[in-house]
Design a protein around this motif. Sequence first.
Motif: not given
Length: 86
Positions: A48-65
């Motif tokens: 349900s989140y828009d990312y491809y690589y881990v590690p992946c940091f989110f705050e709410g729905n905002i991708k931080l890294h």
Amino acid sequence: MKLFILENCPHCIRAMNWIKELYEEHPQYRDIPIELIDEAKDDELANSYDYYYVPCFFEGNIKLHEGVASKEIIKNIFDDYLRRNK
């Protein structure tokens, strides 16, 4: 804050070790709530989140890294979080 990982991912393991080091060096970071999500175990949430690589940091729905992180990158994420959430 959410942190998406894979249990055996070397980049995730390294990121988790840097988080522990940063907690020791900067006790105020321990107050940052981090929900650790193993995408292999909770794939429905991960998808349900828009990312491809881990590690992946989110705050709410905002991708931080997303992807390979350094200790400095994680420190910057934590510092920015603390500035935004005083």
